[in-house]
Design an enzyme around this catalytic site. Structure first.
Site, mmCIF file in Angstrom:
data_model
loop_
_atom_site.group_PDB
_atom_site.id
_atom_site.type_symbol
_atom_site.label_atom_id
_atom_site.label_comp_id
_atom_site.label_asym_id
_atom_site.label_seq_id
_atom_site.Cartn_x
_atom_site.Cartn_y
_atom_site.Cartn_z
ATOM 1 C CD GLU A 1 39.408 46.679 38.943
ATOM 2 O OE1 GLU A 1 39.311 45.838 39.848
ATOM 3 O OE2 GLU A 1 39.766 46.376 37.786
ATOM 4 C CE1 TYR B 1 41.730 47.467 41.571
ATOM 5 C CE2 TYR B 1 41.000 48.353 43.685
ATOM 6 C CZ TYR B 1 40.805 47.521 42.595
ATOM 7 O OH TYR B 1 39.672 46.738 42.542
#
Ligand code: GDP
Ligand code: MN
Length: 409
Positions: A219, A130
């Site tokens: 993101e 991530y």
């Protein structure tokens, strides 16, 4: 609420964002679809898989033939967790693509109806990481977050294994340098030198993308490592600052008006500052601070605000009509609470505006008005003389809120 998940832009450190509704923040952002964000990634040199957009099953099939099998068929909606909702499916051949596209198109994912699918060459996944970059308002700096525990919701990682989540601010004057990237990668525990190098490069490019687009959030979840050791962005969540869009006409064109909340779209069209919330009491204030407090006081009085709506400094009849038109379009609204403090805005003008608006619209919903400040007495007198059966005035904010909550019950 369409999106329960607390994204980094809405963490506690960004509480200045104000009331949170379905897309609840006052600082407005343009949310991009995955495919749009990935195109921006690609333009800035962040590796992504090849893909095509399709609006119907037949063109999904053609897109897949073009891209090469196997492919993933991905619902393009402005909400996360599409995988869990069944909006992402792997297809080995053309018939499967067509079948999956047929199922996914038209699907309702938490209130978002799928009208577009992204057909992407499927990746083999060894690991899911991530990486995000968001603007941390309290620190007044961009904030990187990185973890090798990607794939799942980042809030879950933050809650269950906070040590695995690396956070690093970048001083915007200094800019992002290779040492920032190395810190993230090393602190995140990436040991493979090739991975380190690839991720570090992506970190720098993500910062470039963020700055170039004046983003509020970029993101990548998951950032994958393939069995061959190649690192790629498999998803994108991308929000651009609305206030900067005048400098980015190309980005402004990416707005998917149909996918956004229809009420918020109407509000934007009318120039009304409006955030949809989930309750029954329609809230109108003048000034963001007072409106925000009004939302709180309605909650304190035991009610649930249906929205946040700031009339701004004006309060002229047209402004009130526009705001009321947006608010009353929400079928959940059962009473309306005007909380007006006259400063530059004069109470008598607002009172006339309200009467004109109510008359013009033939509004029958109960309305409670609290007027204070400049010319408040005259305003209350005007409202009193009009003697509308559905309109009452209260002297204080708390009494007004209580009354509106009662009427909405
Ligand atoms: P989200 O659920 O809305 O966050 O959508 P994502 O794009 O992140 O996809 C969700 C999950 O689907 C990913 O975490 C992957 O596990 C899986 N997925 C997506 N694309 C691929 C792919 O190309 N290959 C494989 N094997 N899995 C994929
Ligand atoms: Mn994802």
């Amino acid at each position: 609420m369409s999106e329960e998940r607390l994204n980094p832009r809405r963490c506690s450190h960004t509480c200045a964002d104000g009331p949170r509704g379905s897309s609840g923040r006052l600082a407005r952002a343009l949310d991009l679809h995955e495919y749009q964000g990935k195109e921006l990634f690609r333009q800035h040199g962040i590796p992504v898989s090849e893909g095509r957009l399709a609006l119907d099953p037949a063109s999904a099939r053609a897109a897949a033939d073009d891209v090469g099998y196997p492919v993933v068929v991905k619902a393009q909606v402005l909400t996360g967790g599409r995988g869990k909702a069944g909006g992402i499916k792997l297809a080995e051949n053309a018939d499967e693509v067509e079948a999956h596209a047929g199922e996914i198109l038209g699907m309702d994912i938490r209130g978002h109806v799928v009208t577009k699918v992204w057909i992407e060459r499927a990746s083999d996944i060894e690991r899911e990481y991530y990486l995000s970059l968001t603007f941390d308002r309290s620190a007044k700096k961009p904030l990187f977050m990185f973890t090798t525990q990607g794939g799942m919701e980042i809030e879950e990682v933050a809650a269950t294994s906070p040590d695995a989540l690396v956070r690093l601010h970048v001083d915007p004057l200094e800019g992002c340098h290779p040492w920032h990237a190395r810190r993230l990668v090393y602190d995140g525990g990436v040991t493979d030198p090739s991975e380190q190098k690839q991720i570090a490069a992506i970190v720098l490019k993500l910062y470039e993308t963020f700055v170039a687009t004046e983003a509020m959030l970029c993101e990548i979840n998951p950032l994958i490592v393939t069995p061959e050791g190649e690192v790629r962005a498999l998803d994108s969540k991308f929000s651009v600052d609305d206030n900067a869009l005048f400098r980015h006409s190309d980005l402004a064109e990416l707005r998917d008006a149909a996918a956004a909340d229809p009420l918020e779209a109407l509000a934007r069209e009318k120039g009304v500052t409006y955030v949809k919330l989930d309750g029954e009491v329609g809230v109108l204030g003048n000034g963001a601070g007072l409106t925000m407090s009004t939302v709180d006081v309605v909650t304190f009085a035991g009610g649930r605000p249906a929205n946040f709506c700031d009339l701004g400094g004006g309060g002229d009849a047209q402004g009130v009509v526009d705001a009321l038109e947006v608010i009353t379009r929400d079928p959940q609204v059962r009473a309306i609470f005007f909380n007006i403090f006259g400063g530059i805005t004069r109470g008598d003008e607002v009172a006339r505006g309200i009467l004109q608006a109510v008359g013009q619209m033939g509004l029958e919903l109960p309305i409670v008005v609290r007027l204070d400040g400049t010319n408040a007495e005259e305003g209350r007198r005007i409202l009193g003389e009009a003697a509308l059966p559905n309109l009452s005035t209260e002297a204080t904010m708390l009494d007004g809120a209580r009354r509106a909550v009662e009427l909405a019950a």
